[in-house]
Design an enzyme around this catalytic site. Structure first.
Site, PDB file in Angstrom:
ATOM      1  N   HIS A 126       0.846  -1.186   0.000  1.00 44.13           N
ATOM      2  CA  HIS A 126       0.000   0.000   0.000  1.00 44.13           C
ATOM      3  C   HIS A 126       0.891   1.250   0.000  1.00 44.13           C
ATOM      4  CE1 HIS A 126      -2.452  -3.239   1.654  1.00 44.13           C
ATOM      5  NE2 HIS A 126      -3.531  -2.547   1.338  1.00 44.13           N
TER       6      HIS A 126
ATOM      7  N   HIS B 291      -3.839   3.041  -3.514  1.00 42.03           N
ATOM      8  CA  HIS B 291      -4.125   2.553  -2.167  1.00 42.03           C
ATOM      9  C   HIS B 291      -3.491   1.199  -1.875  1.00 42.03           C
ATOM     10  CE1 HIS B 291      -6.286   0.936   1.298  1.00 42.03           C
ATOM     11  NE2 HIS B 291      -6.698   2.152   1.570  1.00 42.03           N
TER      12      HIS B 291
ATOM     13  N   GLU C 163     -16.882  -4.233  25.049  1.00 37.84           N
ATOM     14  CA  GLU C 163     -16.066  -5.441  25.147  1.00 37.84           C
ATOM     15  C   GLU C 163     -14.861  -5.400  24.206  1.00 37.84           C
ATOM     16  OE1 GLU C 163     -20.315  -6.537  26.209  1.00 37.84           O
ATOM     17  OE2 GLU C 163     -19.333  -5.495  24.528  1.00 37.84           O
TER      18      GLU C 163
ATOM     19  N   HIS D 238     -27.487 -15.689  25.543  1.00 37.51           N
ATOM     20  CA  HIS D 238     -26.463 -15.482  26.558  1.00 37.51           C
ATOM     21  C   HIS D 238     -25.733 -16.764  26.937  1.00 37.51           C
ATOM     22  CE1 HIS D 238     -28.138 -11.539  26.840  1.00 37.51           C
ATOM     23  NE2 HIS D 238     -27.502 -11.217  27.965  1.00 37.51           N
TER      24      HIS D 238
END
Length: 682
Positions: free
Chosen positions: A43, A277, A428, A490
């Protein structure tokens, strides 16, 4: 007593006769162009576009010493848009780190030190440069947090031995990734004012102009987080970049410097487009860029005067020596603190930590308590935590459920960094990546908690912990259908198995208080990778053991209950299912069967034991085997073989009390006995 001056930022290439800013930046551009072209992979656009920013930062502000990449008070530099890795490699090579031009020529080749996306190699000066976008800025938040915390713990008036910045470069992709919101929001709340980020605002991603899919008002977004924002900086104007950095250093907030740049700057036919890119520019375009930027030198050749201007050895050594003088004064006035600071930043554990760990295990043995392993974890932390000041605890908004707090917990706030506990909020992924940054910075062993099922949210940061071999401890509670009524969203089913297959990750699922204490000891002492502690919500019975059995827990798997003579059946279990295996074994033994129960809290660790020990625990002659775990069964077939059986979860869970769920899914004494009898009869 007079104090030595606080080290000043490094400044190179400041004399009137020195090469210009643009020439120094062009050295970056052509190393990037040439390396990517030779590899025909990479890149080049980002390094070419960010070269002016990097030159101003590295030549005028970054406090570092190529002669000692591990200097404790160095500034940290993170390249969050890590696909532009040739920017970092060029900077390290030019400023004098042990990264030779031959390594630059071997960019992206097998065995080279110049990978496509470097992770962490401090010997070469690479703090961290993440491939997965967004994690670098989150790591940088962790590093800036570490600096704040260490400063609060160790600095004394006139003796600020911890005083450095964390600089990070990031791009549109980092800002589009959701983790940037998690981490940057928290950084603003905590007012991490020594965090300075440069946004490479070039408007281009792989698919083209980002205005079709990314129209956020980034300056307003970061201002809303509580950041100091400098908008619309010309990323190719050294004077404008310099002014923005100076303003950022004066702020009492983290800073975002929004730099308008041209991707692939200097490539006359491709700059400003996605063509620069993620692919080599092509031989003709590289030649055209040499003409455009008036760079008449062959590939990989850097003129001596430009190399000399970039070389940071002298300035870096002077900056470190100034700090060494300051630390010598500090050591005289605060000798105990100096010893402790040195121990912490070198990553060494306290000399008495083994005693503390042994005490935790002995306490668990003596108490013989029936409690949830999440509670057993907290009990262990209460015993070992005060002996480990490097522990930095936290939870993603589940402190009361994860039991990650201790009796000596003190919350960290934006006004008080003397605490040892961070409320990460419902973040998280951000928590995991920030903990990686804390570990990378040094001085801390971070641990953080959430429900096991939410490890999915943090998955890629867990992978980066393992890839970078960082001592990060994940406390995952509510480990199975045993959490009950919250239901299948859960209730983790596949999660333990997926953690076990991550290289360098040590995953423990203990069955009682003693195994939990041993697990914590192993986690603390596992310095070359992360650890996942998988803990129950429901109470689990204490298992009686001999001292030898207790010692063997640390080997990952061991014989918990044995038969008289060679067993004819082996039951293997982890966590809450160990008690089930023990009870089933009693019934089978009463029926005249010779049954062994093997507890295997760490499957990976057991697999790494020598063949003799594994044969001792699981004799190859005993082919009648049943593995029991409230999770997906696939990984257990390696231990039960084609003649064995696995009692596991072949579906998601359900919403009901835990006892009803275990009965419904076959985790009962009756079912284990029936399956065992079928295996014995086969």
């Amino acid at each position: 007593m007079s104090q030595s001056p606080v080290p000043q930022p490094i400044s190179v290439a400041t004399s009137a006769a020195a090469p210009s800013h643009r020439l120094l930046a062009n050295a970056i551009r052509f190393l990037a162009m040439d390396a990517v072209q030779q590899a025909n992979s990479g890149h080049p656009g980002a390094p070419m576009g960010m070269a002016d920013i990097a030159q101003v930062l590295w030549c005028g502000h970054l406090k570092h010493n190529p002669g000692n990449p591990n200097w404790a008070n160095r500034d940290r530099f993170v390249l969050s848009n890590g696909h532009g890795s040739m920017l970092l490699y060029a900077l390290l090579h030019l400023s004098g780190y042990p990264l030779s031009i031959e390594e630059i020529k071997r960019f992206r080749q097998m065995g080279s030190h110049t990978a496509g996306h470097p992770e962490h190699d401090l010997h070469l000066g690479i703090e961290t440069t993440t491939g997965p976008l967004g994690q670098g800025i989150a790591n940088a938040v962790g590093m800036a947090l570490a600096e704040k915390l260490l400063a609060a713990q160790f600095n004394r008036p006139g003796l600020e031995i911890v005083d450095h910045h964390t600089y990070v470069c990031l791009g549109d992709g980092c800002l589009m990734e959701g983790i940037s919101h998690e981490a940057c929001s928290l950084a603003g709340t905590l007012k991490l004012n020594k965090l300075i980020a440069f946004y490479d605002d070039n408007g281009i991603s792989i698919d083209g102009e980002v205005q079709g899919w990314f129209t956020d008002d980034t300056p307003k977004r970061f201002a809303a987080y509580g950041w100091h924002v400098v908008a619309n900086v010309d990323g190719h104007d050294p004077a404008a970049i310099e002014r923005a950095i100076q303003a950022a250093k004066l702020s009492n907030q983290p800073s975002l410097i929004c730099c308008k740049t041209i991707i692939g700057f200097g490539a006359p036919n491709k700059q400003g487009t996605e063509a620069t890119h993620g692919a080599a520019l092509g031989v003709e375009e590289v030649a055209a860029a040499r003409k455009q930027l008036d760079w008449p030198y062959p590939a990989f050749e850097i003129p001596a005067e430009i190399r000399a201007a970039w070389d940071a050895h002298k300035a870096g050594a002077a900056a470190e020596q100034s700090w060494n003088d300051l630390f010598a004064h500090y050591r005289k006035q605060f000798p105990e603190l100096a010893v402790e600071f040195t121990r912490r930043v070198q990553g060494e554990l306290p000399l008495d930590i083994q005693q503390a760990l042994d005490t935790a295990i002995a306490t668990a043995v003596e108490a013989a308590a029936t409690v949830a392993t999440r509670q057993a974890s907290q009990q262990t932390l209460n015993l070992i935590g005060p002996r480990l000041p490097e522990f930095l605890a936290g939870s993603a908004d589940l402190t009361g459920s994860n039991n990650t707090n201790r009796k000596d917990t003190k919350a960290i706030t934006s006004e008080d960094f003397s605490g040892n506990y961070l409320h990460y909020g419902v973040r998280e992924f951000g928590m995991a990546a920030i903990m990686n940054g804390l570990a990378l910075h040094g001085g801390f062993i971070p641990y953080g908690g959430t429900f096991l099922v939410f490890s999915d949210y943090a998955r890629n940061a867990l992978r980066m912990s393992a890839l970078m071999r960082q001592r990060v401890i994940y406390v995952f509670t509510h480990d199975s259908i045993g959490l009950g009524e919250d239901g299948p969203t859960h209730q983790p089913v596949e999660h333990v198995a997926s953690l076990r297959i991550i290289p360098n990750m040590q995953t423990w699922r203990p069955c009682d208080t003693v195994e939990t204490a041993v697990s914590w000891g192993a986690a603390v002492q596992h310095a070359t990778g992360p650890t996942a502690l998988v803990l129950s919500r429901q109470a689990l019975p204490f298992q009686a053991r001999s001292s030898q059995q207790t010692a063997d827990i640390a080997r990952g798997g061991y014989v918990l209950v044995d038969s008289q003579g060679m067993p004819e059946l082996i039951l293997i279990a982890t966590g809450s299912e160990v008690a089930l295996a023990v009870d089933a074994a009693k019934q089978l033994t009463a029926a005249g069967k010779r049954v062994r129960v093997v507890s295997m809290p760490n499957v990976t660790l057991f697999a790494n034991q020598d063949q003799a020990y594994r044969e001792q625990v699981l004799p190859s002659a005993v082919t009648a085997r049943v593995a029991i775990e409230a999770g997906v069964p696939e990984s257990w077939w390696r231990y039960v073989g084609v003649k064995g059986a696995v009692i596991g979860m072949n579906s998601f869970g359900a919403s009901a009390p835990a006892k009803d769920l275990f009965k419904h899914f076959g985790f009962t004494i009756e079912n284990v006995v029936q399956v065992a009898q079928r295996v014995l009869a086969a």
